[in-house]
Design a protein around this motif. Structure first.
Motif, short mmCIF file in Angstrom:
data_model
loop_
_atom_site.label_atom_id
_atom_site.label_comp_id
_atom_site.label_asym_id
_atom_site.label_seq_id
_atom_site.Cartn_x
_atom_site.Cartn_y
_atom_site.Cartn_z
N UNK A 237 -58.57 -3.96 0.58
CA UNK A 237 -58.22 -2.96 -0.43
C UNK A 237 -56.72 -2.72 -0.47
N UNK A 238 -56.16 -2.48 -1.65
CA UNK A 238 -54.74 -2.14 -1.74
C UNK A 238 -54.48 -0.73 -1.26
N UNK A 239 -53.19 -0.38 -1.20
CA UNK A 239 -52.83 0.95 -0.71
C UNK A 239 -53.34 2.06 -1.62
N UNK A 240 -53.53 1.76 -2.91
CA UNK A 240 -54.01 2.79 -3.83
C UNK A 240 -55.45 3.18 -3.58
N UNK A 241 -56.16 2.45 -2.68
CA UNK A 241 -57.53 2.79 -2.36
C UNK A 241 -57.61 3.76 -1.18
N UNK A 242 -56.51 4.34 -0.79
CA UNK A 242 -56.52 5.26 0.33
C UNK A 242 -55.69 6.49 -0.02
N UNK A 243 -55.97 7.58 0.66
CA UNK A 243 -55.22 8.83 0.49
C UNK A 243 -55.18 9.52 1.86
N UNK A 244 -54.05 10.12 2.18
CA UNK A 244 -53.89 10.72 3.51
C UNK A 244 -53.09 12.00 3.43
N UNK A 245 -53.17 12.78 4.50
CA UNK A 245 -52.41 14.02 4.64
C UNK A 245 -51.96 14.14 6.09
N UNK A 246 -50.73 14.58 6.31
CA UNK A 246 -50.20 14.79 7.64
C UNK A 246 -49.70 16.22 7.76
N UNK A 247 -50.12 16.91 8.84
CA UNK A 247 -49.72 18.28 9.06
C UNK A 247 -48.43 18.37 9.86
N UNK A 266 -59.83 14.03 -4.23
CA UNK A 266 -59.44 14.06 -5.64
C UNK A 266 -58.40 12.99 -5.95
N UNK A 267 -57.42 12.82 -5.06
CA UNK A 267 -56.40 11.78 -5.27
C UNK A 267 -57.02 10.39 -5.26
N UNK A 268 -57.92 10.15 -4.31
CA UNK A 268 -58.56 8.84 -4.20
C UNK A 268 -59.38 8.52 -5.44
N UNK A 269 -60.17 9.48 -5.90
CA UNK A 269 -60.98 9.26 -7.10
C UNK A 269 -60.10 9.03 -8.32
N UNK A 304 -67.46 8.72 -9.78
CA UNK A 304 -66.02 8.97 -9.87
C UNK A 304 -65.67 10.44 -9.79
N UNK A 305 -66.66 11.33 -9.69
CA UNK A 305 -66.42 12.77 -9.66
C UNK A 305 -66.08 13.22 -8.25
N UNK A 306 -64.92 13.85 -8.04
CA UNK A 306 -64.55 14.29 -6.67
C UNK A 306 -65.53 15.29 -6.07
N UNK A 307 -66.06 16.22 -6.89
CA UNK A 307 -66.99 17.22 -6.36
C UNK A 307 -68.30 16.57 -5.90
N UNK A 308 -68.78 15.57 -6.65
CA UNK A 308 -70.01 14.88 -6.25
C UNK A 308 -69.78 14.05 -4.99
N UNK A 309 -68.61 13.43 -4.88
CA UNK A 309 -68.30 12.65 -3.69
C UNK A 309 -68.15 13.55 -2.48
N UNK A 310 -67.52 14.70 -2.65
CA UNK A 310 -67.34 15.64 -1.55
C UNK A 310 -68.68 16.18 -1.06
N UNK A 330 -58.34 9.04 4.27
CA UNK A 330 -59.54 8.54 3.60
C UNK A 330 -59.23 7.18 3.01
N UNK A 331 -60.13 6.22 3.20
CA UNK A 331 -59.93 4.87 2.69
C UNK A 331 -61.25 4.35 2.13
N UNK A 332 -61.21 3.84 0.91
CA UNK A 332 -62.39 3.24 0.29
C UNK A 332 -62.47 1.78 0.73
N UNK A 333 -63.27 1.52 1.76
CA UNK A 333 -63.41 0.15 2.26
C UNK A 333 -64.31 -0.70 1.39
#
Length: 402
Positions: A237-247, A266-269, A304-310, A330-333
């Motif tokens: 998967x390319x980098x656009x298939x992942x989303x991350x957060x760092x505290x 939401x970003x990933x979807x 493709x709905x973030x609320x349904x995926x969550x 999060x990564x869509x493998x």
């Protein structure tokens, strides 16, 4: 319908502006267009190639040239179903649509051409399956394929399979020449030619036990039906298939980390929807105060709905035992292609939005009408209807009254 696009690259492993060769272990593994027109062939010794093209520049082989990286980026921008083989200078792409996507292919060829020099080019072949697409191009290099359509995408040649234009031409693949069969060894091809076997249909007529007795056990896989079932194996998967957060250095509580994970969903979807995709398998990673926690979640109904995926996400018990979280990834493998009706509902001004607007307008009209009725008949009750028992009792009383 899904179409398979096969491409072979010429000169993309090098970066020379003039005639050049790409060599490895004393043999040519790639050559520019000028060198190929002069007679240079792959696998030829470098000394022999330099004799054909005096002054030709020789470049060493690299893992991935800038031109090849540009090619992959263009392919990924059009579809995620991409399989590339730099060492073989070829790639496969799968495209979906109700008809042959010629307009998209032209745009793809233009985008690729922007990153290439005059000494580089890509040759395309479009068919129904990956095997047919590669066979079409290999067959074209031997002879003109009956019923195939040849076009130019700018400066890049394209061959269209006969069965894409004529549904009755599906049996054409049995007439492919043995010389175009890349899976058969060269010495076995020469022996088949001496026996009068020139086409795949001739090979199919030979009994399997005779074929195995003459060429060995490997001959079982030479028939067309044994090799045409190969499917596309998409790249990572390319980098656009992942989303991350760092505290920050102190981390955040678990509930706050879950809020950040929700934003990552939401970003990933949002990234995947642009390609008409939805998450099929989701890989989640959390960095806690003690260790890294990783797990995968197989989505039962890709959406493709973030609320349904969550709502389908599950948190392991060890996550609830963590007090501070330092990061989420999060990564869509694995992804699934959206159905046309799902894609249509995501477009602005879609049918669902128009229906909702029309339904809200009709509800407003019914509400205004109800106010007028109540003003005229104050005792009128809304939503009252006789149930099944009342209707049955009414029928029973009517029968007794007769």
């Amino acid at each position: 319908m899904r179409y398979s696009l096969y491409g072979e690259c010429e000169g993309l492993l090098g970066e020379g502006r003039g005639p050049f060769l790409v060599a490895e272990k004393g043999s040519v593994i790639d050559a520019s267009r000028t060198a190929r027109r002069a007679g240079v062939r792959l696998g030829m010794p470098v000394r022999e190639a330099l004799a054909l093209v005096p002054g030709c520049h020789v470049e060493p082989a690299s893992c991935e040239s800038p031109s090849w990286r540009h090619l992959r980026q263009v392919l990924w921008s059009h579809t995620p179903w991409v399989e590339t083989h730099p060492e073989e200078r070829c790639f496969w792409v799968e495209l979906s649509g109700p008809r042959v996507p010629l307009a998209e292919l032209r745009q793809m060829a233009r985008d690729i051409r922007r990153g290439l020099t005059e000494e580089q080019r890509v040759v395309f072949a479009l068919a129904k399956t990956p095997w047919q697409a590669r066979m079409l191009l290999a067959w074209t290099r031997q002879e003109r394929v009956p019923g195939a359509l040849y076009r130019k995408l700018g400066t890049e040649p394209l061959a269209l399979a006969p069965d894409l234009l004529n549904s009755g031409a599906e049996a054409i693949w049995m007439h492919a020449p043995i010389a175009a069969s890349w899976w058969i060894p060269d010495d076995a091809k020469a022996e088949l030619f001496s026996l009068g076997v020139y086409r795949l249909k001739d090979l199919d007529e030979i009994p399997e036990d005779v074929l195995r007795a003459r060429f060995g056990e490997q001959a079982r896989f030479w028939r067309m039906k044994s090799v045409e079932k190969a499917t596309l194996r998409a790249d990572r998967p390319p980098e656009s298939w992942s989303a991350s957060w760092r505290g920050d250095a102190e981390g955040v509580p678990l509930e706050q980390a879950k809020m950040q994970a929700r934003l990552c969903v939401e970003t990933l979807c949002g990234h995947l929807v642009r390609f008409g995709l939805a998450v099929q398998t989701l890989s989640i990673a959390l960095w806690t105060e003690t260790r890294e926690i990783r797990w995968e979640k197989r989505i039962a109904k890709p959406t493709p709905r973030p609320d349904a995926l969550w709502a389908q996400m599950a948190w392991p018990e060890e996550v609830h035992q963590a007090h501070r979280i330092w990061g989420v990834e999060l990564c869509a493998t694995e992804v699934a292609q959206l159905r046309p009706v799902q894609t249509g509902l995501l477009e602005p001004g879609n049918v669902l939005g128009r229906l909702a607007a029309r339904d809200s307008a009709s509800r407003l009209e019914r509400s205004n009408a109800w106010d007028e009725w109540m003003a005229r008949w104050p005792k009128l009750q809304r939503g009252m209807a006789a149930d099944f028992r009342e209707r049955r009792l009414a029928l029973f009383l009517a029968e007794m009254a007769r």
